[in-house]
Scaffold this motif. Structure first.
Motif, PDB file in Angstrom:
ATOM      1  N   VAL A  42      19.283   0.152 -15.514  1.00  0.00           N
ATOM      2  CA  VAL A  42      19.112  -0.808 -14.363  1.00  0.00           C
ATOM      3  C   VAL A  42      18.696  -2.204 -14.841  1.00  0.00           C
ATOM      4  O   VAL A  42      19.101  -3.266 -14.482  1.00  0.00           O
ATOM      5  CB  VAL A  42      18.241  -0.220 -13.379  1.00  0.00           C
ATOM      6  N   GLY A  43      17.706  -2.239 -15.825  1.00  0.00           N
ATOM      7  CA  GLY A  43      17.033  -3.361 -16.125  1.00  0.00           C
ATOM      8  C   GLY A  43      18.098  -4.341 -16.987  1.00  0.00           C
ATOM      9  O   GLY A  43      18.189  -5.393 -16.951  1.00  0.00           O
ATOM     10  N   GLN A  44      19.013  -3.623 -17.744  1.00  0.00           N
ATOM     11  CA  GLN A  44      20.124  -4.437 -18.297  1.00  0.00           C
ATOM     12  C   GLN A  44      21.008  -5.045 -17.594  1.00  0.00           C
ATOM     13  O   GLN A  44      21.685  -6.149 -17.830  1.00  0.00           O
ATOM     14  CB  GLN A  44      20.773  -3.324 -19.283  1.00  0.00           C
ATOM     15  N   LYS A  45      21.205  -4.712 -16.337  1.00  0.00           N
ATOM     16  CA  LYS A  45      22.220  -5.022 -15.263  1.00  0.00           C
ATOM     17  C   LYS A  45      21.237  -6.116 -14.454  1.00  0.00           C
ATOM     18  O   LYS A  45      21.747  -7.240 -14.149  1.00  0.00           O
ATOM     19  CB  LYS A  45      22.590  -4.055 -14.358  1.00  0.00           C
ATOM     20  N   ALA A  46      19.893  -5.654 -14.157  1.00  0.00           N
ATOM     21  CA  ALA A  46      19.372  -6.574 -13.185  1.00  0.00           C
ATOM     22  C   ALA A  46      17.971  -6.232 -13.257  1.00  0.00           C
ATOM     23  O   ALA A  46      16.988  -5.291 -12.849  1.00  0.00           O
ATOM     24  CB  ALA A  46      19.379  -6.048 -11.690  1.00  0.00           C
ATOM     25  N   GLN A  47      17.329  -7.149 -14.052  1.00  0.00           N
ATOM     26  CA  GLN A  47      15.997  -7.293 -14.783  1.00  0.00           C
ATOM     27  C   GLN A  47      14.969  -7.247 -13.548  1.00  0.00           C
ATOM     28  O   GLN A  47      13.928  -6.417 -13.523  1.00  0.00           O
ATOM     29  CB  GLN A  47      15.686  -8.056 -15.969  1.00  0.00           C
ATOM     30  N   ALA A  48      15.090  -8.233 -12.548  1.00  0.00           N
ATOM     31  CA  ALA A  48      14.179  -8.210 -11.569  1.00  0.00           C
ATOM     32  C   ALA A  48      14.156  -6.839 -11.025  1.00  0.00           C
ATOM     33  O   ALA A  48      13.202  -6.580 -10.129  1.00  0.00           O
ATOM     34  CB  ALA A  48      14.644  -9.395 -10.796  1.00  0.00           C
ATOM     35  N   VAL A  49      15.160  -6.302 -10.699  1.00  0.00           N
ATOM     36  CA  VAL A  49      15.131  -5.095  -9.804  1.00  0.00           C
ATOM     37  C   VAL A  49      14.064  -4.143 -10.556  1.00  0.00           C
ATOM     38  O   VAL A  49      13.317  -3.305 -10.120  1.00  0.00           O
ATOM     39  CB  VAL A  49      16.458  -4.479  -9.544  1.00  0.00           C
ATOM     40  N   LEU A  50      14.387  -4.001 -11.943  1.00  0.00           N
ATOM     41  CA  LEU A  50      13.323  -3.047 -12.683  1.00  0.00           C
ATOM     42  C   LEU A  50      12.045  -3.412 -12.568  1.00  0.00           C
ATOM     43  O   LEU A  50      11.215  -2.674 -12.547  1.00  0.00           O
ATOM     44  CB  LEU A  50      13.851  -2.908 -14.143  1.00  0.00           C
ATOM     45  N   GLU A  51      11.921  -4.718 -12.626  1.00  0.00           N
ATOM     46  CA  GLU A  51      10.529  -5.258 -12.656  1.00  0.00           C
ATOM     47  C   GLU A  51       9.879  -5.179 -11.491  1.00  0.00           C
ATOM     48  O   GLU A  51       8.555  -4.612 -11.273  1.00  0.00           O
ATOM     49  CB  GLU A  51      10.631  -6.763 -12.792  1.00  0.00           C
TER      50      GLU A  51
ATOM     51  N   LEU B 161       7.992   5.183 -18.895  1.00  0.00           N
ATOM     52  CA  LEU B 161       7.556   3.513 -19.043  1.00  0.00           C
ATOM     53  C   LEU B 161       8.079   3.045 -20.120  1.00  0.00           C
ATOM     54  O   LEU B 161       8.903   1.920 -20.281  1.00  0.00           O
ATOM     55  CB  LEU B 161       6.135   3.413 -18.813  1.00  0.00           C
ATOM     56  N   ARG B 162       7.863   3.861 -21.243  1.00  0.00           N
ATOM     57  CA  ARG B 162       8.239   3.231 -22.872  1.00  0.00           C
ATOM     58  C   ARG B 162       9.791   3.121 -22.826  1.00  0.00           C
ATOM     59  O   ARG B 162      10.191   2.038 -23.298  1.00  0.00           O
ATOM     60  CB  ARG B 162       7.710   3.988 -23.875  1.00  0.00           C
ATOM     61  N   TYR B 163      10.535   4.069 -22.423  1.00  0.00           N
ATOM     62  CA  TYR B 163      11.774   3.977 -22.212  1.00  0.00           C
ATOM     63  C   TYR B 163      12.486   2.965 -21.439  1.00  0.00           C
ATOM     64  O   TYR B 163      13.430   2.019 -21.594  1.00  0.00           O
ATOM     65  CB  TYR B 163      12.604   5.107 -21.728  1.00  0.00           C
ATOM     66  N   ALA B 164      11.931   2.672 -20.299  1.00  0.00           N
ATOM     67  CA  ALA B 164      12.307   1.626 -19.190  1.00  0.00           C
ATOM     68  C   ALA B 164      12.221   0.128 -19.763  1.00  0.00           C
ATOM     69  O   ALA B 164      13.022  -0.673 -19.273  1.00  0.00           O
ATOM     70  CB  ALA B 164      11.495   1.923 -17.928  1.00  0.00           C
ATOM     71  N   ILE B 165      11.065   0.118 -20.636  1.00  0.00           N
ATOM     72  CA  ILE B 165      10.784  -1.439 -20.990  1.00  0.00           C
ATOM     73  C   ILE B 165      11.063  -1.583 -22.623  1.00  0.00           C
ATOM     74  O   ILE B 165      10.815  -2.648 -22.879  1.00  0.00           O
ATOM     75  CB  ILE B 165       9.375  -1.684 -20.819  1.00  0.00           C
ATOM     76  N   GLU B 166      12.165  -0.886 -23.076  1.00  0.00           N
ATOM     77  CA  GLU B 166      12.284  -0.786 -24.502  1.00  0.00           C
ATOM     78  C   GLU B 166      12.940  -2.185 -24.806  1.00  0.00           C
ATOM     79  O   GLU B 166      12.828  -2.684 -25.888  1.00  0.00           O
ATOM     80  CB  GLU B 166      13.306   0.470 -24.750  1.00  0.00           C
ATOM     81  N   LYS B 167      13.828  -2.635 -23.762  1.00  0.00           N
ATOM     82  CA  LYS B 167      14.678  -4.012 -24.204  1.00  0.00           C
ATOM     83  C   LYS B 167      13.671  -5.244 -23.832  1.00  0.00           C
ATOM     84  O   LYS B 167      14.191  -6.470 -23.891  1.00  0.00           O
ATOM     85  CB  LYS B 167      15.744  -3.782 -23.276  1.00  0.00           C
ATOM     86  N   PHE B 168      12.411  -5.205 -23.359  1.00  0.00           N
ATOM     87  CA  PHE B 168      11.789  -6.276 -22.884  1.00  0.00           C
ATOM     88  C   PHE B 168      11.277  -6.937 -24.085  1.00  0.00           C
ATOM     89  O   PHE B 168      11.000  -6.130 -25.091  1.00  0.00           O
ATOM     90  CB  PHE B 168      10.487  -5.741 -21.926  1.00  0.00           C
TER      91      PHE B 168
END
Length: 235
Positions: free
Chosen positions: A193-202, A217-224
């Motif tokens: 989701v974050g790869q498509k819409a980071q604001a939505v994930l945030e 959490l670690r998986y979700a923020i891996e690309k941050f």
């Protein structure tokens, strides 16, 4: 020309098997006592080879796919699902519905993370893209680890179409799940989701980061960026 059948596929796979690859796979997929893949049987064939075999047998009839899917051999189940995915890629609505029904009737055989991940987005998510997602929310409450994983991983197909609502809603329902494989799957889908819409994930993380499982959490923020990752991990 004779119609292909499950035995043809089994013989092909047998000719490609490797005892050394099988030993490695049994460790990797946790087949020991008390582990999530306990008792599973591997003959030792890597995924790229399975993919090649699936293309060779992509016209396999559904009853023959069923025979493969009910096999005790992991690679036979895996190639059955790969064939099913190839078939739903180019078919009409009736065949897509038949594949969806077939899949959910046989979930007991789709019993490891690689089997779920290679097939649920295309077969389940693909069918439900323009339909009610109620079935996924039912699966998310299942006692079966694998059915709960179907629920979240199937939403990968929705994410590809910029549809994030059910990924977020199911991830929220799985926040209290006790299984690490669910935390990983939910975190993976949130990352997508974050790869498509980071604001939505945030927005989701701002609400849940303090209480969500650390693996998720670690998986979700891996690309941050590193600083942003540290910020969320410090919540």
């Amino acid at each position: 020309m004779a119609r292909m059948n499950a035995n043809d596929v089994k013989q092909k796979l047998k000719s490609l098997a490797s005892p050394e690859v099988a030993k490695s796979a049994m460790r990797f997929f946790k087949t020991g006592p008390g582990q999530y893949g306990e008792g599973d049987t591997f003959i030792g064939i890597k995924v790229p080879t399975l993919r090649t075999v699936s293309r060779e047998f992509r016209s396999l009839p559904q009853e023959e796919i069923r025979s493969l899917l009910s096999s005790p051999i992991h690679e036979e189940r895996h190639v059955a699902l790969m064939i099913l995915v190839l078939q739903v890629a180019k078919c009409d609505e009736a065949h897509r519905r038949a594949a969806f029904d077939f899949y959910l009737e046989n979930t007991k055989f789709i019993n490891n993370w690689d089997l779920v991940d290679c097939s649920a987005p295309q077969v389940v998510g693909g069918y439900l893209l323009d339909k009610s997602r109620k079935r996924l929310f039912q699966l998310a409450k299942s006692k079966s680890l694998w059915e709960r994983r179907f629920a979240i991983v199937s939403t990968h197909h929705f994410i590809r179409h910029d549809d994030f609502g059910d990924t977020l809603a199911i991830s929220e329902k799985l926040l209290s799940d006790e299984e690490d494989l669910i935390h990983k799957a939910s975190g993976w889908m949130l990352r997508e989701v974050g790869q498509k819409a980071q604001a939505v994930l945030e927005a989701f993380l701002d609400q849940h980061a303090a209480t969500m499982p650390r693996t998720m959490l670690r998986y979700a923020i891996e690309k941050f960026p590193p600083e942003q990752r540290r910020g969320y991990l410090g919540k």
